[in-house]
Design a protein around this motif. Structure first.
Motif, PDB file in Angstrom:
ATOM      1  N   THR A 134      17.101 -32.514  20.106  1.00  0.00           N
ATOM      2  CA  THR A 134      16.930 -31.124  19.733  1.00  0.00           C
ATOM      3  C   THR A 134      16.373 -31.112  18.238  1.00  0.00           C
ATOM      4  O   THR A 134      16.092 -32.037  17.658  1.00  0.00           O
ATOM      5  CB  THR A 134      18.423 -30.947  19.504  1.00  0.00           C
ATOM      6  OG1 THR A 134      18.999 -31.566  18.637  1.00  0.00           O
ATOM      7  CG2 THR A 134      19.187 -30.841  20.913  1.00  0.00           C
ATOM      8  N   CYS A 135      15.993 -29.837  17.770  1.00  0.00           N
ATOM      9  CA  CYS A 135      15.404 -29.745  16.363  1.00  0.00           C
ATOM     10  C   CYS A 135      15.809 -28.188  16.024  1.00  0.00           C
ATOM     11  O   CYS A 135      16.496 -27.409  16.698  1.00  0.00           O
ATOM     12  CB  CYS A 135      13.905 -29.909  16.499  1.00  0.00           C
ATOM     13  SG  CYS A 135      12.980 -28.249  17.373  1.00  0.00           S
ATOM     14  N   CYS A 139       8.917 -25.825  21.124  1.00  0.00           N
ATOM     15  CA  CYS A 139       8.903 -26.761  20.081  1.00  0.00           C
ATOM     16  C   CYS A 139       8.523 -28.162  20.519  1.00  0.00           C
ATOM     17  O   CYS A 139       8.153 -28.231  21.968  1.00  0.00           O
ATOM     18  CB  CYS A 139      10.461 -26.976  19.608  1.00  0.00           C
ATOM     19  SG  CYS A 139      11.614 -27.591  20.846  1.00  0.00           S
ATOM     20  N   CYS A 162      14.821 -25.363  18.510  1.00  0.00           N
ATOM     21  CA  CYS A 162      15.697 -25.213  19.835  1.00  0.00           C
ATOM     22  C   CYS A 162      17.257 -25.315  19.735  1.00  0.00           C
ATOM     23  O   CYS A 162      17.757 -24.417  20.629  1.00  0.00           O
ATOM     24  CB  CYS A 162      15.135 -26.139  21.070  1.00  0.00           C
ATOM     25  SG  CYS A 162      15.561 -27.884  20.418  1.00  0.00           S
ATOM     26  N   CYS A 164      10.238 -30.986  20.909  1.00  0.00           N
ATOM     27  CA  CYS A 164      11.098 -32.084  21.414  1.00  0.00           C
ATOM     28  C   CYS A 164      11.142 -32.492  23.012  1.00  0.00           C
ATOM     29  O   CYS A 164      10.527 -31.818  23.844  1.00  0.00           O
ATOM     30  CB  CYS A 164      12.735 -31.305  21.375  1.00  0.00           C
ATOM     31  SG  CYS A 164      13.321 -30.976  19.719  1.00  0.00           S
ATOM     32  N   LYS A 174       9.321 -29.447  25.173  1.00  0.00           N
ATOM     33  CA  LYS A 174       9.745 -27.872  25.220  1.00  0.00           C
ATOM     34  C   LYS A 174       8.847 -26.825  25.071  1.00  0.00           C
ATOM     35  O   LYS A 174       7.800 -27.181  24.677  1.00  0.00           O
ATOM     36  CB  LYS A 174      11.003 -27.869  24.676  1.00  0.00           C
ATOM     37  CG  LYS A 174      12.152 -29.036  24.779  1.00  0.00           C
ATOM     38  CD  LYS A 174      13.617 -28.534  24.039  1.00  0.00           C
ATOM     39  CE  LYS A 174      14.410 -29.690  24.236  1.00  0.00           C
ATOM     40  NZ  LYS A 174      15.660 -29.511  23.571  1.00  0.00           N
TER      41      LYS A 174
HETATM   42 ZN   LIG Z   1      13.315 -28.432  19.597  1.00  0.00          ZN
END
Ligand SMILES: [Zn+2]
Length: 477
Positions: free
Chosen positions: A37-38, A23, A41, A25, A20
């Motif tokens: 996801t993290c 980030c 995001c 991901c 992304k």
């Molecule tokens: Zn993320």
């Protein structure tokens, strides 16, 4: 009164990065919801975004390919709005200082080259996806999938230089071709990796000012670009002719009814309360890196198209068609270099396109190799097979990957070019159809096609068509 349309397109292109934009991901398509996801995001408090260098490189690459100036200094901005698929409550985008500006691309319409200005290209993050339940848990719920949140996008904004729906389609096609040549976006409109919004207004021909514009969203194919614009242009002209007023609004293209429907009144930039993102430092790009990226650019479709005409003597039409995709242009060029004749390739490639359409495949998913085209070209050139036989053989090569000359040997497809042998069959056909011979001699010239057909049928398509024609003409007159 005659009207003309003023059209500008805003295109969102999803970049082919592995991760992304802010980030680490994954951007992989089609995974289980919310598995990519993290905290960054999903917009958790206290996290900081870090720019993906690849996304920046891809955007600069695209800017250079579209003749833009690359800003040495640009900045990210927050675009504030609320929606359930946007966990931060704002989207990180670029506003007053985009990375690329003042470019153009060229389109060909009716044989004339037209420049369409590119106002700007900027980077931004994608939002997530809302999934409205249709009954699996009672039909009263909506779900949010944040896998797409933070996937890097380029927004490519054109100048209002487009005048017709046909120009708009050509612009979209050229844009897609460039993005695919660069390998920065897969250009898949159905899957949403290339999305188009259109700003449309109309004005009386000869006037300079702009009319009130509407924005059409949700156009996800070339055909719909054309249809949506045609519908909207007609709608606006009808309103003006009835002395009505056009409302500035956002409209949705509805492909099931072939109409655009009012969605909401159009937001102004100030509705989004843009301001510089304090979490991200301003972006400084040095010239050396820009030059490096420039020197890494592949040959682009326009240049390749010109070369296909001047170097290989393809017609303008074929050159445009064959260079629209790198994956088509490369095997065609390789085949020419290995000795295939241009005129034969012009006949072979439509067969390849038909095959790809029919099977829903890309050319690199088939077993076709440039050397197959060379082999087939030689077979036609030496009159071993006819042009129509070549098409059948090519179809089989696409399916099996077998060499055309092998297929010819295996199936005994060699063209009959022995005058004596053809003459016998021609005589036979003439004897069997006395009535048609009479009619032909009485002036019904088009019956020649019937006789050719009969001879071809008797030889299972293997007779040399040119010789059949000549012999029939000689014997019938
Ligand atoms: Zn993320």
């Amino acid at each position: 009164m005659k009207y003309e349309a003023i059209i500008g397109l805003e295109v969102h292109a999803q970049m082919l990065t592995d991760t992304k934009i802010f980030c680490g991901c994954s951007t992989k398509f089609g995974s289980e919801p919310n598995t990519q996801t993290c905290p960054v995001c999903t917009g958790m408090p206290g996290v900081l975004p870090v720019l993906n260098k690849k996304a920046l490189e891809f955007t600069i690459k695209t800017g250079l390919a579209m003749n833009c100036k690359i800003s040495p200094y640009s900045r990210f901005a927050r675009k504030n709005y609320f929606y359930p698929d946007l966990p931060k409550g704002y989207q990180i985008s670029q506003y007053e200082l985009p990375i690329c500006e003042h470019g153009y691309i060229e389109i060909v319409v009716d044989g004339t080259i037209k420049k369409i200005g590119i106002t700007r290209i900027h980077m931004e993050e994608d939002a997530g996806k809302n999934i409205h339940d249709s009954g699996s848990v009672g039909g009263n719920f909506s779900f949010v999938d944040l896998n797409r949140t933070g996937v890097p996008l380029m927004e490519i904004v054109s100048e209002p230089d487009i005048r017709t729906s046909v120009e708009a389609v050509e612009y979209m096609k050229k844009l897609r071709a460039i993005l695919r040549y660069l390998g920065v976006c897969d250009g898949n409109m159905e899957q949403g990796s290339l999305r188009c919004d259109a700003n449309v207004s109309v004005r009386p021909v000869g006037h300079d000012g702009f009319g009130v514009k509407t924005e059409i969203k949700n156009i996800n194919s070339f055909r719909f670009v054309e249809k949506a614009l045609e519908y909207e242009i007609k709608r606006q002209i009808k309103i003006l002719e009835g002395e009505g007023k056009i409302i500035q609004e956002t409209r949705l293209w509805d492909s099931s009814t072939g109409t655009t429907q009012s969605m909401r009144t159009k937001e102004e930039a100030h509705d989004y309360r843009y301001f510089p993102d304090p979490d991200l430092v301003p972006l400084m790009v040095d010239q050396k890196w820009i030059d490096e990226i420039r020197s890494s650019l592949p040959e682009l479709p326009d240049i390749k198209r010109g070369r296909f005409i001047s170097e290989y003597k393809f017609s303008e039409y074929d050159a445009e068609l064959f260079t629209s995709e790198k994956s088509i242009a490369e095997p065609v060029e390789e085949a020419v270099k290995l000795g295939a004749k241009t005129k034969h390739l012009s006949n072979f490639m439509p067969v390849v396109f038909n095959y790809l359409n029919e099977k829903g495949k890309e050319i690199d998913e088939t077993l076709l190799k440039p050397i197959h085209l060379v082999d087939l070209s030689n077979l036609v050139e030496t009159a071993v097979v006819s042009g129509s036989m070549a098409k059948t053989i090519l179809y089989e090569t696409l399916d099996t990957g077998n060499m055309p000359s092998e297929i010819v040997k295996e199936k005994g497809l060699v063209q009959i070019s022995d005058t004596g042998e053809i003459e016998k069959i021609v005589d036979d056909v003439i004897i069997k159809h006395p009535k048609e011979v009479e009619r032909f001699k009485a002036g019904e010239q088009k019956l020649l096609g019937f006789f050719v057909g009969q001879v071809m049928k008797a030889t299972k398509g293997k007779a040399n068509p040119q010789m059949v024609n000549e012999l029939l003409k000689k014997k019938l007159t």
